[in-house]
Motif scaffolding. Sequence first.
Motif, mmCIF file in Angstrom:
data_model
loop_
_atom_site.group_PDB
_atom_site.id
_atom_site.type_symbol
_atom_site.label_atom_id
_atom_site.label_comp_id
_atom_site.label_asym_id
_atom_site.label_seq_id
_atom_site.Cartn_x
_atom_site.Cartn_y
_atom_site.Cartn_z
ATOM 1 N N LYS A 49 0.839 -1.208 0.000
ATOM 2 C CA LYS A 49 0.000 0.000 0.000
ATOM 3 C C LYS A 49 0.875 1.259 0.000
ATOM 4 C CE LYS A 49 -4.356 -1.575 1.928
ATOM 5 N NZ LYS A 49 -5.259 -1.020 0.934
ATOM 6 N N LEU A 50 1.969 1.189 0.736
ATOM 7 C CA LEU A 50 2.891 2.323 0.779
ATOM 8 C C LEU A 50 3.428 2.603 -0.628
ATOM 9 C CD1 LEU A 50 4.249 4.175 2.913
ATOM 10 C CD2 LEU A 50 6.142 2.549 2.988
ATOM 11 N N ALA A 51 3.807 1.517 -1.322
ATOM 12 C CA ALA A 51 4.339 1.669 -2.683
ATOM 13 C C ALA A 51 3.280 2.237 -3.623
ATOM 14 C CB ALA A 51 4.840 0.319 -3.200
ATOM 15 N N GLU A 52 1.997 1.932 -3.354
ATOM 16 C CA GLU A 52 0.911 2.452 -4.207
ATOM 17 C C GLU A 52 0.578 3.909 -3.875
ATOM 18 O OE1 GLU A 52 -2.403 -0.038 -3.242
ATOM 19 O OE2 GLU A 52 -1.508 -1.779 -4.216
ATOM 20 N N GLY A 53 1.162 4.423 -2.782
ATOM 21 C CA GLY A 53 0.918 5.814 -2.398
ATOM 22 C C GLY A 53 -0.260 5.993 -1.451
ATOM 23 N N ASP A 54 -0.623 4.953 -0.718
ATOM 24 C CA ASP A 54 -1.739 5.051 0.238
ATOM 25 C C ASP A 54 -1.429 6.124 1.296
ATOM 26 O OD1 ASP A 54 -4.151 3.255 1.511
ATOM 27 O OD2 ASP A 54 -2.847 4.115 3.062
ATOM 28 N N SER A 55 -2.355 7.082 1.452
ATOM 29 C CA SER A 55 -2.033 8.258 2.284
ATOM 30 C C SER A 55 -1.868 7.879 3.764
ATOM 31 C CB SER A 55 -3.084 9.343 2.114
ATOM 32 O OG SER A 55 -4.340 8.791 2.393
ATOM 33 N N ALA A 56 -2.695 6.960 4.285
ATOM 34 C CA ALA A 56 -2.573 6.603 5.710
ATOM 35 C C ALA A 56 -1.215 5.947 5.981
ATOM 36 C CB ALA A 56 -3.706 5.659 6.102
ATOM 37 N N CYS A 57 -0.750 5.129 5.030
ATOM 38 C CA CYS A 57 0.549 4.446 5.215
ATOM 39 C C CYS A 57 1.685 5.460 5.107
ATOM 40 C CB CYS A 57 0.724 3.329 4.193
ATOM 41 S SG CYS A 57 -0.517 2.030 4.364
ATOM 42 N N ILE A 58 1.554 6.389 4.148
ATOM 43 C CA ILE A 58 2.591 7.418 3.987
ATOM 44 C C ILE A 58 2.663 8.270 5.256
ATOM 45 C CG2 ILE A 58 3.212 9.529 2.720
ATOM 46 C CD1 ILE A 58 2.117 8.162 0.211
ATOM 47 N N GLN A 59 1.505 8.617 5.781
ATOM 48 C CA GLN A 59 1.461 9.446 6.987
ATOM 49 C C GLN A 59 2.171 8.751 8.154
ATOM 50 O OE1 GLN A 59 -2.486 10.298 8.250
ATOM 51 N NE2 GLN A 59 -1.859 12.004 9.530
ATOM 52 N N LEU A 60 1.952 7.452 8.267
ATOM 53 C CA LEU A 60 2.566 6.692 9.371
ATOM 54 C C LEU A 60 4.091 6.657 9.247
ATOM 55 C CD1 LEU A 60 1.681 4.990 11.814
ATOM 56 C CD2 LEU A 60 1.872 2.988 10.367
ATOM 57 N N THR A 61 4.599 6.412 8.020
ATOM 58 C CA THR A 61 6.055 6.388 7.848
ATOM 59 C C THR A 61 6.621 7.789 8.010
ATOM 60 O OG1 THR A 61 5.348 5.759 5.629
ATOM 61 C CG2 THR A 61 7.151 4.519 6.532
ATOM 62 N N GLY A 62 5.841 8.786 7.595
ATOM 63 C CA GLY A 62 6.270 10.187 7.747
ATOM 64 C C GLY A 62 6.481 10.524 9.201
ATOM 65 N N GLN A 63 5.554 10.030 10.049
ATOM 66 C CA GLN A 63 5.691 10.302 11.503
ATOM 67 C C GLN A 63 6.978 9.692 12.035
ATOM 68 O OE1 GLN A 63 2.193 8.542 13.143
ATOM 69 N NE2 GLN A 63 0.861 10.185 12.397
ATOM 70 N N ALA A 64 7.311 8.484 11.520
ATOM 71 C CA ALA A 64 8.524 7.805 12.004
ATOM 72 C C ALA A 64 9.769 8.588 11.602
ATOM 73 C CB ALA A 64 8.576 6.391 11.447
ATOM 74 N N ALA A 65 9.703 9.171 10.368
ATOM 75 C CA ALA A 65 10.898 9.874 9.881
ATOM 76 C C ALA A 65 11.057 11.243 10.542
ATOM 77 C CB ALA A 65 10.798 10.031 8.365
ATOM 78 N N CYS A 66 9.982 11.750 11.153
ATOM 79 C CA CYS A 66 9.984 13.089 11.727
ATOM 80 C C CYS A 66 10.539 13.029 13.151
ATOM 81 C CB CYS A 66 8.550 13.593 11.701
ATOM 82 S SG CYS A 66 8.390 15.264 12.231
ATOM 83 N N ARG A 67 11.840 13.090 13.302
ATOM 84 C CA ARG A 67 12.419 12.955 14.629
ATOM 85 C C ARG A 67 13.545 13.962 14.773
ATOM 86 N NH1 ARG A 67 14.791 10.705 10.769
ATOM 87 N NH2 ARG A 67 16.868 9.883 10.929
ATOM 88 N N MET A 68 13.971 14.163 16.019
ATOM 89 C CA MET A 68 15.031 15.145 16.237
ATOM 90 C C MET A 68 16.393 14.529 15.870
ATOM 91 S SD MET A 68 16.401 16.851 19.651
ATOM 92 C CE MET A 68 14.888 17.314 20.410
ATOM 93 N N GLU A 69 17.118 15.170 14.928
ATOM 94 C CA GLU A 69 18.437 14.651 14.542
ATOM 95 C C GLU A 69 19.431 14.968 15.658
ATOM 96 O OE1 GLU A 69 19.168 13.008 11.853
ATOM 97 O OE2 GLU A 69 17.443 13.353 10.542
#
Length: 487
Positions: free
Chosen positions: A139-159
């Motif tokens: 689903k992520l590869a297909e561009g599913d927005s809920a899946c993208i949002q979830l991975t986006g949250q994971a990537a959004c962290r303090m470096e």
Amino acid sequence: MNAKPEKKAIKKIPRTEMPAQPPMERVRNYFEVALGYTLADAQAEASRCIQCKKPLCRQGCPVEIDIKGFIGQLQKGDLPGAYKVLRDYNSLPAVCGRVCPQETQCEGECILGKKPEKTGGPVAIGRLERFVADTFAAKLAEGDSACIQLTGQAACRMERPELKVACIGGGPASLTVAGYLAALGIKVTVFEALHEVGGVLVYGIPEFRLPKAIVRREIDAMRALGVEFRTNWVGGKAILVQELLDEGYKAVFLGVGAGLPQFMGVPGENNIGVFSANEYLTRVNLGRAYDFPNFDTPIFKADNVAVIGGGNVAMDAARTALRLGAKNVYIVYRRTKGEMPARHEELEHAIEEGVQLQCLCGPLEFIGDENKRLTSIRLQKMCLGEPDASGRCRPMPIEGETSELKVGLAVIAVGTRPNPILLEATPGLKLNKRGYIEADPETGETSIHGVFAGGDIVTGSATVISAMGAGRRAAKEIAKRLLGTDA
Ligand code: FAD
Ligand code: SF4
């Protein structure tokens, strides 16, 4: 008086079968054997879970995944929610869903497994885990927005670039450390001796059980989180632990596995055509010898093949030999089928595919021709004696009873040992009597302050999930020390 809530009735619903390639078709290809659940299969299987108040399944999982939680999300039809629960505990769910010995772990504890005749058997937790991980990725590869949002949250962290950690070895133990710390913004560099990262997941377990694209997908996700992978770096040769500490790495994790093959010490083991399972499987998997002519990695083939051993490694080697065209593949094992340590599913798949069991015997001699090419194995017949320290009956030779098995290739899969390269090059690193690293069971710290270890290099050959569990414990401790709080 308050009425007691009604106890949820347990209905007998059989476990949902996993679709698989038919045996005679799959021995002619290298594609994955188990095909995965459809959505309907997954919904049917998830609905079997009764959402226990005190879920025993979780106690059976070495990383204590909230199994009830992820299946509960599936029951509600919330796939991203189910994936999030899994990922909170396990950085490689698509891998674990495929290779974990669930039958002795989570599924072994599931309440529905206690009286299978009344329930249909334990919930197929591993198959559901695989379904969630694979469907989420698709689903992520297909561009599913809920899946993208979830991975986006994971990537959004303090470096936190000032905090850097090194892992030596790129198997599941180190990958877990890397994934955990990178998600907290810590800069992790993984130094791997081979040209690909993944450890046994890429060089040992064959494509037909664990497609490498899945391992790569998980590794790419870590790369996206900022993990740096340096391949062709041999710890103890190209880089020393002390050098890493001197370079400013705040902690070093040793996850180098136990990949040194063990031989049997019987005459003729150096004949041409006798291989360790490690070399045989590495040539086929990492070197992709199965994919000739796209990959021109030399591999030894024979019509008749013997694999010595009864574990997962032996099953993988035997099933690989069949796919490479052998007419007869024998598993030579000194105990009986019932004592084989291989996963039940792997053993049954091997038998379905035509692997023949030669139990209660062991090699006395590998016999070669005048050119030292293997022609046969002289076997000692055995019987079972009293149980040994492992609790299994000790194999005893039957005096004077031998036989000869004609084979042109023998693969020895009787275990592995730690590779000494890094261990000998690290002064002050305490080892146990068996030559494995001594590490604190709670934190993974070794005898050297700031140096941690986990996985097979501490326990000896074990499982993917136990290596990941050790990685997680060490990562938590490292995070606590570097960030000052329980992460
Ligand atoms: P490894 O996976 O061994 O990874 C260690 C990595 O460190 C390797 O990539 C190695 O190249 C690298 N390395 C070694 N020395 C150095 C060095 N000096 N410098 C840099 N890098 C180094 N478990 C299951 O749960 N289910 C299964 O079905 C299953 N099947 C298996 C099949 C086979 C053929 C084998 C061999 C094992 C199997 N296992 C299975 C066991 C499982 O794969 C291991 O327990 C697990 O991979 C251990 O993880 P690890 O990270 O400790 O080490
Ligand atoms: Fe569901 Fe079995 Fe876990 Fe109970 S023990 S929550 S039935 S998976």
